[in-house]
Write a protein that holds these residues in place. Structure first.
Motif, PDB file in Angstrom:
ATOM      1  N   ALA A 257       0.811  -1.143  -0.012  1.00 47.59           N
ATOM      2  CA  ALA A 257       0.262   0.317   0.026  1.00 47.59           C
ATOM      3  C   ALA A 257       0.451   0.899   0.449  1.00 47.59           C
ATOM      4  O   ALA A 257       0.542   2.676  -0.520  1.00 47.59           O
ATOM      5  N   VAL A 258       1.920   1.082   0.821  1.00 47.24           N
ATOM      6  CA  VAL A 258       3.117   2.682   0.845  1.00 47.24           C
ATOM      7  C   VAL A 258       3.718   2.880  -0.186  1.00 47.24           C
ATOM      8  O   VAL A 258       4.124   3.316  -0.583  1.00 47.24           O
ATOM      9  N   SER A 259       3.981   1.171  -1.216  1.00 43.93           N
ATOM     10  CA  SER A 259       4.984   1.467  -1.862  1.00 43.93           C
ATOM     11  C   SER A 259       4.462   2.023  -3.251  1.00 43.93           C
ATOM     12  O   SER A 259       5.206   1.526  -4.568  1.00 43.93           O
ATOM     13  N   THR A 260       3.989   2.217  -3.610  1.00 42.55           N
ATOM     14  CA  THR A 260       3.407   2.335  -5.189  1.00 42.55           C
ATOM     15  C   THR A 260       1.933   3.947  -5.011  1.00 42.55           C
ATOM     16  O   THR A 260       1.436   4.339  -3.572  1.00 42.55           O
ATOM     17  N   GLY A 261       2.443   4.697  -5.697  1.00 42.58           N
ATOM     18  CA  GLY A 261       1.655   5.937  -5.810  1.00 42.58           C
ATOM     19  C   GLY A 261       0.374   5.963  -6.336  1.00 42.58           C
ATOM     20  O   GLY A 261      -0.641   7.004  -7.071  1.00 42.58           O
ATOM     21  N   SER A 262       0.365   5.254  -7.298  1.00 47.71           N
ATOM     22  CA  SER A 262      -1.228   4.877  -8.289  1.00 47.71           C
ATOM     23  C   SER A 262      -2.326   4.301  -7.282  1.00 47.71           C
ATOM     24  O   SER A 262      -2.263   3.235  -7.145  1.00 47.71           O
ATOM     25  N   LEU A 263      -3.251   5.013  -7.198  1.00 47.78           N
ATOM     26  CA  LEU A 263      -4.368   4.272  -6.475  1.00 47.78           C
ATOM     27  C   LEU A 263      -5.375   3.650  -7.262  1.00 47.78           C
ATOM     28  O   LEU A 263      -5.199   1.907  -6.859  1.00 47.78           O
ATOM     29  N   VAL A 292       0.509  -4.410 -11.963  1.00 47.22           N
ATOM     30  CA  VAL A 292       2.021  -4.480 -12.577  1.00 47.22           C
ATOM     31  C   VAL A 292       1.681  -3.709 -14.272  1.00 47.22           C
ATOM     32  O   VAL A 292       3.009  -2.173 -14.654  1.00 47.22           O
ATOM     33  N   GLU A 293       0.595  -3.374 -14.642  1.00 50.77           N
ATOM     34  CA  GLU A 293       0.260  -3.108 -15.630  1.00 50.77           C
ATOM     35  C   GLU A 293      -0.101  -1.480 -15.241  1.00 50.77           C
ATOM     36  O   GLU A 293       0.580  -1.113 -15.909  1.00 50.77           O
ATOM     37  N   LEU A 294      -0.369  -1.059 -15.225  1.00 49.51           N
ATOM     38  CA  LEU A 294      -0.288   0.054 -14.061  1.00 49.51           C
ATOM     39  C   LEU A 294       0.207   0.708 -13.521  1.00 49.51           C
ATOM     40  O   LEU A 294       0.834   2.153 -13.313  1.00 49.51           O
ATOM     41  N   ASP A 295       1.166   0.071 -12.508  1.00 46.94           N
ATOM     42  CA  ASP A 295       2.220   0.429 -12.251  1.00 46.94           C
ATOM     43  C   ASP A 295       3.654  -0.243 -12.174  1.00 46.94           C
ATOM     44  O   ASP A 295       3.525  -1.225 -11.620  1.00 46.94           O
ATOM     45  N   SER A 296       4.436  -0.053 -13.501  1.00 46.19           N
ATOM     46  CA  SER A 296       5.761  -0.907 -14.083  1.00 46.19           C
ATOM     47  C   SER A 296       6.080  -1.023 -12.920  1.00 46.19           C
ATOM     48  O   SER A 296       7.150  -1.965 -12.946  1.00 46.19           O
ATOM     49  N   TYR A 298       6.211  -1.739  -9.523  1.00 43.86           N
ATOM     50  CA  TYR A 298       5.237  -2.381  -7.762  1.00 43.86           C
ATOM     51  C   TYR A 298       6.132  -3.559  -7.227  1.00 43.86           C
ATOM     52  O   TYR A 298       5.736  -4.452  -8.008  1.00 43.86           O
ATOM     53  N   ALA A 299       7.208  -3.382  -7.203  1.00 44.31           N
ATOM     54  CA  ALA A 299       7.770  -4.476  -6.594  1.00 44.31           C
ATOM     55  C   ALA A 299       6.977  -5.591  -6.033  1.00 44.31           C
ATOM     56  O   ALA A 299       6.641  -6.704  -5.672  1.00 44.31           O
ATOM     57  N   ALA A 329      13.534  -3.306  -6.375  1.00 40.83           N
ATOM     58  CA  ALA A 329      13.493  -3.274  -4.993  1.00 40.83           C
ATOM     59  C   ALA A 329      13.943  -1.706  -4.238  1.00 40.83           C
ATOM     60  O   ALA A 329      13.703  -2.048  -3.042  1.00 40.83           O
ATOM     61  N   HIS A 330      14.609  -1.407  -5.085  1.00 39.02           N
ATOM     62  CA  HIS A 330      15.378  -0.012  -4.279  1.00 39.02           C
ATOM     63  C   HIS A 330      14.565   0.975  -3.906  1.00 39.02           C
ATOM     64  O   HIS A 330      14.460   1.379  -2.669  1.00 39.02           O
ATOM     65  N   ARG A 331      12.633   0.245  -4.267  1.00 35.65           N
ATOM     66  CA  ARG A 331      11.532   1.448  -3.664  1.00 35.65           C
ATOM     67  C   ARG A 331      11.794   0.506  -2.376  1.00 35.65           C
ATOM     68  O   ARG A 331      10.687   1.166  -1.696  1.00 35.65           O
ATOM     69  N   LEU A 332      12.001  -0.318  -1.651  1.00 39.17           N
ATOM     70  CA  LEU A 332      11.819  -0.890  -0.330  1.00 39.17           C
ATOM     71  C   LEU A 332      12.357  -1.174   0.608  1.00 39.17           C
ATOM     72  O   LEU A 332      13.546  -0.694   0.437  1.00 39.17           O
ATOM     73  N   SER A 333      12.028  -0.914   1.544  1.00 43.97           N
ATOM     74  CA  SER A 333      12.997  -0.965   3.162  1.00 43.97           C
ATOM     75  C   SER A 333      14.417  -2.571   3.456  1.00 43.97           C
ATOM     76  O   SER A 333      14.294  -2.982   2.394  1.00 43.97           O
ATOM     77  N   ASP A 334      15.215  -2.139   3.496  1.00 41.85           N
ATOM     78  CA  ASP A 334      16.404  -3.164   3.639  1.00 41.85           C
ATOM     79  C   ASP A 334      15.513  -4.237   4.145  1.00 41.85           C
ATOM     80  O   ASP A 334      16.281  -6.040   3.242  1.00 41.85           O
ATOM     81  N   ARG A 335      14.068  -4.555   5.257  1.00 42.89           N
ATOM     82  CA  ARG A 335      13.730  -5.592   5.369  1.00 42.89           C
ATOM     83  C   ARG A 335      13.438  -6.396   4.002  1.00 42.89           C
ATOM     84  O   ARG A 335      13.233  -7.918   4.111  1.00 42.89           O
ATOM     85  N   ASP A 336      12.638  -5.186   3.458  1.00 43.80           N
ATOM     86  CA  ASP A 336      11.601  -6.467   2.286  1.00 43.80           C
ATOM     87  C   ASP A 336      12.442  -6.235   1.018  1.00 43.80           C
ATOM     88  O   ASP A 336      12.272  -7.211  -0.017  1.00 43.80           O
TER      89      ASP A 336
END
Length: 775
Positions: A257-263, A292-296, A298-299, A329-336
Motif C-alpha cells: 500500500a505504501v510502495s505505489t503512488g497509483s491508487l 503491474v500494468e498500472l505501475d510498472s 510495483y515491486a 526493490a530499491h523502493r523498499l526497506s532493507d527488510r523487504d
C-alpha cells in the motif's frame, strides 16, 4: 361431598402448576417457536389456573353443590373455568408472540457492524463558502475510491448524507461517529477536515475502528490546489488503505500500500490479495498483472504475481515476475529487499543460499510470515534434492499458521507432510479448514484427493473420482500428483491418474497421464504394464515417448536388451531437438521441457551409451550435456546431468568409488517447480544411484537418507520407491533397527503384492525377513 381442606387445594394448585411448568419448559427448549411465547403464556396460564382450582372446590363443596348453587357460585362451572383458562392462555400467547416478532423485526433491522464495512462521514469544512460543498463531496469521492479495494465495502454515500442532514451538528465526535456508523452496519469510519486558505486545501482524515472506545487505525494528510481535489482524494485513499493492513499476516499488504503512488494499482493489488487468500490463484494472477500494468515499478505486486503464478503452475510468468520484483526493490526497506533477495535466490534454484537468507530473516524478524512460509517452501521442496527430509518444513509452516491462522497455502503443505507421516487426524483437520476457508478454490479438489487416498476411505474416494471428469486439466493433474506422491495407495492413485488419459483431454494431458501411469506400474512391480503405458505415450507424443523410454532404460527392473538400446540410440541421434514445437498448454506440468529438448537429447544419449558399454560415445555425450547452454531455471542441471552420465558409465564398469565421487559433484541447484513436473529436473535416477553407491561403499546411514527422500517430490520418482524401501529394510536390519527394518520391508511387500511373477522371489525374501523380525 365434604369441603376440601385448604392445604389440599394449595397442594393441587402447586402440583399442577409444577407439572405445567415442566411441560412448557421442555417445549421452550425443543419446539422451534419463539421462546418468549412460553414464559408469557405460562404467566397467564397460572392466572387462569386458580379459577380451575376454585371451581374444583366449589363443585365439591356440600354447600354449593349442583342443586344449591346461587349468586357468584354460578360462575364457577367447569365449562367457564376451562374456557377462561384456555382463553387467557391463547390471548396472552398471541400477545407475547406478537411482541417477540416486533422485537425480532427491530433487532434484524439493526445490522451488526462489520470490520470490513466502512462509512465515510461528512468532512468538516473551513474556508471559502464557494468550496463548502467539498465537505459533503468528499463523502462521495472518497467512498468511490475505497469501495471494492480488496474485501472492503463502503456504506452508500447517499444514505450517509441523508441521515447526516437530520443531525443538529455537522461535527461528530469519534464516539458519536462510531454509533452513527454502527447503525449503518459499518465497523470502520472516516472523519476528516478540510481547511481552505487562498485557494489551497489542506485535507486531513483519520480512519477509526468503531466500538465503545473508537481507535485510530490510520491517518492521512494531503495539501494542494483546490483544482487538484481528485489527486488529494487518491492520496488520502492510499494512505488510509495502508492502515488497514495490520498484524504480521498483513505486513506485505501494508508494504504494497505504501510502495505505489497509483491508487488504481493499489486497488488491483488488494483485489489480487483477496483472490489469493480465497485460493483463487488464476483470478489473483489477473489482478496482480493489472496492478503491474498500472505501475510498472510495483515491486511487491511483482512478488505476489510470482507467488500466485507458481501456484497456478505458470512457471515462465513466475520466473519473470520474481526477476522484476527484485529489479524494483530499491523502493523498499532493507527488510523487504532482503525478503526479495531470498525469494530470487530460491527462484534461481540456489537452495542453500535461499535457506540461509530466510533463516537470517526469521531470526531478525520472528513475525515475518512471508519468510517463514518461503523457508517452509525451501525445505519441503528442496530438501529431498539434497538427501534431507521434507519433514523439516513442518515447524516453519506451523509457525505460519500461528501468525496467520487462515493461511491456506501453509495448510495444504502441512497436509502433505501429515499424510506421509501418518498424522491422519491432523490431515483431516487441515483439509477441512482449507476447504472451509476456500470453498471452490483452485486447490480444493487436490487436497480432497490427498485426504481420500491417504488411507482406505471408499466413500470419500468415490466423491473425488466423481468430480474429476469436470475438473480442469491442471486440476486433475494436481489431484493425481497428490494421490500418487504423498500417499501409499498405488492402486488408488492409478484410478485418479487414469482420468488424465481420458480421450476428452488434449494430447499433452493424456501423454502426462501415461508417463505417470508407467511410473505407478513400475512402483507396483508390473513391468509389462509399464511398458504398455510407455507404448501408449509414444503413440501420442513420439518425442516424449523416446525421452521417457530412454530414461527408464536405466531402471534396474526394465532390463533393456541390446537391441532396444540400439533402437533408442538411433532414435535419439535422429531427433531434431530444435524442431520440437513448444507446448500448447502454459502450465509447467505440460510445458516443462520447452526449450530443453537439446539438453535432454544429449543426456539421454549418454545414458543409453553408458548402458550399452560404449565408453567413447558415453563420454562424448557427457561432455556435450555439460556444455549445453541453459536458462536460470535450469541452474546446475546441465553440469549435473553430464556428471551423471560419467557416473553411470563408471557404475556399469564396476568402478563404484569413482562413480560415487562423480555423483558427489552434483548440486541439483534448479528451480524446484521444474522438479515437480519433470523426471529430469528432479533427477530421481541420480538420487537413487547416489544411494546405491553409498550402500555399496558401506556408508549405510548416508545411503538411508538418500533412499528415504527418493520419492518425496513428484510421481516421476515412483519407479524407484519399492527399490528404495527394499534397501531401507536391508540397511536398518544391518544397523540393528528391527522396527524400522520391518516397517520398510512391509512397505515393499505391500507395493509389490501384485508384482509380475518374475519378481515374486524378491517379495518372498522380503516376507521372510519381515517374519524373522516379528513383523
Amino acid at each position: 361431598m365434604t369441603q376440601r381442606p385448604v392445604w389440599q387445594v394449595v397442594g393441587v394448585y402447586l402440583g399442577f402448576s409444577w407439572v405445567v411448568l415442566q411441560v412448557i419448559d421442555v417445549l421452550a427448549q425443543n419446539v422451534g417457536l419463539p421462546p418468549a411465547v412460553f414464559p408469557s403464556a405460562l404467566g397467564l396460564l397460572l392466572v387462569g389456573l386458580p379459577i380451575v382450582v376454585i371451581t374444583a372446590v366449589v363443585q365439591h363443596s356440600p354447600r354449593t353443590g349442583a342443586g344449591a348453587r346461587s349468586g357468584w357460585t354460578r360462575f364457577f362451572t367447569w365449562r367457564n373455568a376451562i374456557g377462561t383458562g384456555v382463553g387467557a392462555f391463547a390471548v396472552w400467547g398471541l400477545v407475547s408472540a406478537g411482541l417477540f416478532l416486533l422485537r425480532s423485526a427491530g433487532e434484524s433491522s439493526s445490522q451488526e457492524p462489520s470490520g470490513r464495512t466502512l462509512a465515510v462521514l461528512p468532512f468538516n469544512f473551513q474556508g471559502s463558502p464557494d468550496l463548502k460543498y467539498l465537505g459533503d463531496g468528499f463523502v462521495d469521492l472518497l467512498s468511490t475510491k475505497l469501495d471494492g479495494a480488496g474485501d472492503l465495502r463502503v456504506v452508500d454515500p447517499r444514505a450517509i448524507l441523508s441521515l447526516a442532514s437530520d443531525r443538529d451538528s455537522d461535527i461528530l465526535a469519534p464516539l458519536q461517529a462510531s454509533e452513527f456508523s454502527g447503525s449503518l452496519g459499518a465497523g470502520l469510519f472516516v472523519l476528516g477536515n478540510i481547511l481552505e486558505v487562498g485557494g489551497r486545501l489542506t485535507v486531513t482524515a483519520a480512519l477509526y475502528r468503531g466500538g465503545p472506545s473508537p481507535s485510530v487505525v490510520a491517518e492521512a494528510s494531503e495539501t494542494g490546489s483546490a483544482d487538484a481535489v481528485f489527486e488529494s482524494v487518491d492520496g488520502l485513499a492510499t494512505q488510509l488503505l495502508a492502515g488497514l493492513a495490520d498484524g504480521p499476516a498483513s505486513r506485505v499488504q501494508h508494504v504494497a500500500a505504501v510502495s505505489t503512488g497509483s491508487l488504481p494499482a493499489l486497488r488491483a493489488y488488494l483485489e489480487g490479495e483477496r483472490a489469493y487468500r480465497l485460493g483463487r490463484y488464476r483470478d489473483a494472477v489477473s489482478s496482480f498483472q493489472q496492478a503491474v500494468e498500472l505501475d510498472s515499478t510495483y515491486a511487491v505486486a511483482y512478488y505476489r504475481l510470482s507467488v500466485v503464478a507458481e501456484f497456478s503452475t505458470l512457471s515462465e510468468l513466475a520466473q519473470e515476475s520474481a526477476e522484476l520484483a527484485f529489479r524494483h526493490a530499491h523502493r523498499l526497506s532493507d527488510r523487504d529487499r532482503g525478503l526479495l533477495e531470498a525469494f530470487l535466490a530460491w527462484r534461481r534454484g540456489a537452495h542453500a543460499e535461499a535457506e540461509s537468507l530466510y533463516r537470517e530473516l526469521v531470526r531478525s524478524y520472528p513475525d515475518e510470515v512471508e519468510a517463514w512460509f518461503e523457508l517452509g517452501e525451501v525445505l519441503i521442496h528442496g530438501n529431498p534434492l539434497h538427501g534431507r527430509s521434507f519433514e523439516e518444513a513442518w515447524d516453519p509452516f506451523l509457525r505460519v499458521l500461528e501468525l496467520d491462522p487462515q493461511n491456506t497455502a501453509a495448510m495444504y503443505h502441512l497436509a502433505r507432510i501429515a499424510s506421509v507421516t501418518g498424522r491422519f487426524a491432523m490431515l483431516d483437520s487441515l483439509v477441512d479448514a482449507h476447504n472451509r476457508l476456500n470453498p471452490g478454490g483452485d486447490r480444493e479438489l487436490e487436497v480432497r484427493s490427498l485426504q481420500a487416498f491417504s488411507r482406505p476411505q471408499p466413500s470419500l474416494q468415490a466423491e473425488v473420482l466423481q468430480q474429476l471428469p469436470a475438473a480442469t486439466d491442471v486440476g486433475v493433474a494436481l489431484a493425481s500428483w497428490d494421490a500418487a506422491t504423498w500417499t501409499e495407495d498405488a492402486a488408488g492413485a492409478r484410478q485418479v491418474v487414469t482420468y488424465l488419459t481420458d480421450r476428452s483431454r488434449g494430447t499433452e494431458v493424456r501423454s502426462l497421464g501415461h508417463a505417470w501411469l508407467a511410473q505407478l506400474e513400475l512402483a507396483s512391480g508390473r513391468v509389462a504394464a509399464a511398458r504398455g503405458q510407455l507404448a501408449q505415450l509414444s503413440a501420442l507424443d513420439p518425442v516424449a515417448g523416446i525421452e521417457y523410454r530412454a530414461l527408464l532404460s536405466a531402471h534396474p527392473l526394465l532390463g533393456a536388451t541390446s537391441e532396444e538400446l540400439a533402437t533408442l540410440a538411433s532414435a535419439l541421434e535422429a531427433m531434431d531437438a530444435a524442431a520440437v514445437p513448444p507446448s500448447n498448454n502454459p502450465s509447467i506440468l505440460y510445458s516443462v521441457h520447452d526449450g530443453v529438448h537439446g539438453l535432454l537429447r544429449a543426456y539421454l544419449l549418454g545414458v543409453v551409451r553408458a548402458r550399452m558399454g560404449d565408453t567413447q560415445g558415453a563420454l562424448a555425450a557427457a561432455n556435450a550435456t555439460a556444455a549445453t547452454s541453459t536458462g536460470p531455471s535450469e541452474g546446475s542441471m546441465a553440469a549435473d546431468l553430464g556428471a551423471s552420465v560419467r557416473a553411470q558409465l563408471l557404475w556399469h564398469q564396476g568402478r563404484y568409488p569413482e562413480a560415487l565421487a562423480e555423483m558427489e559433484t552434483t548440486t541439483r541447484e534448479v528451480w524446484y517447480i521444474g522438479t515437480l513436473s519433470s523426471a529430469f529436473y528432479g533427477q530421481a535416477l541420480e538420487r537413487f544411484l547416489r544411494g546405491e553407491l553409498l550402500f555399496q561403499a558401506g556408508r549405510l546411514e548416508e545411503a538411508a537418507r538418500w533412499f528415504a527422500t527418493g520419492s518425496q517430490i513428484a510421481p516421476y520418482e515412483l519407479a524407484f520407491r519399492p527399490l528404495a524401501y527394499e534397501r531401507l529394510g536391508q540397511i536398518h536390519e544391518a544397523l540393528g533397527n528391527a522396527g524400522q527394518a520391518a516397517r520398510f520391508y512391509g512397505k515393499f511387500v505391500n507395493l509389490w503384492q501384485s508384482a509380475d511373477s518374475t519378481l515374486l522371489p524378491r517379495v518372498a525374501e522380503a516376507r521372510s525377513r519381515l517374519e524373522s523380525l516379528g513383523g
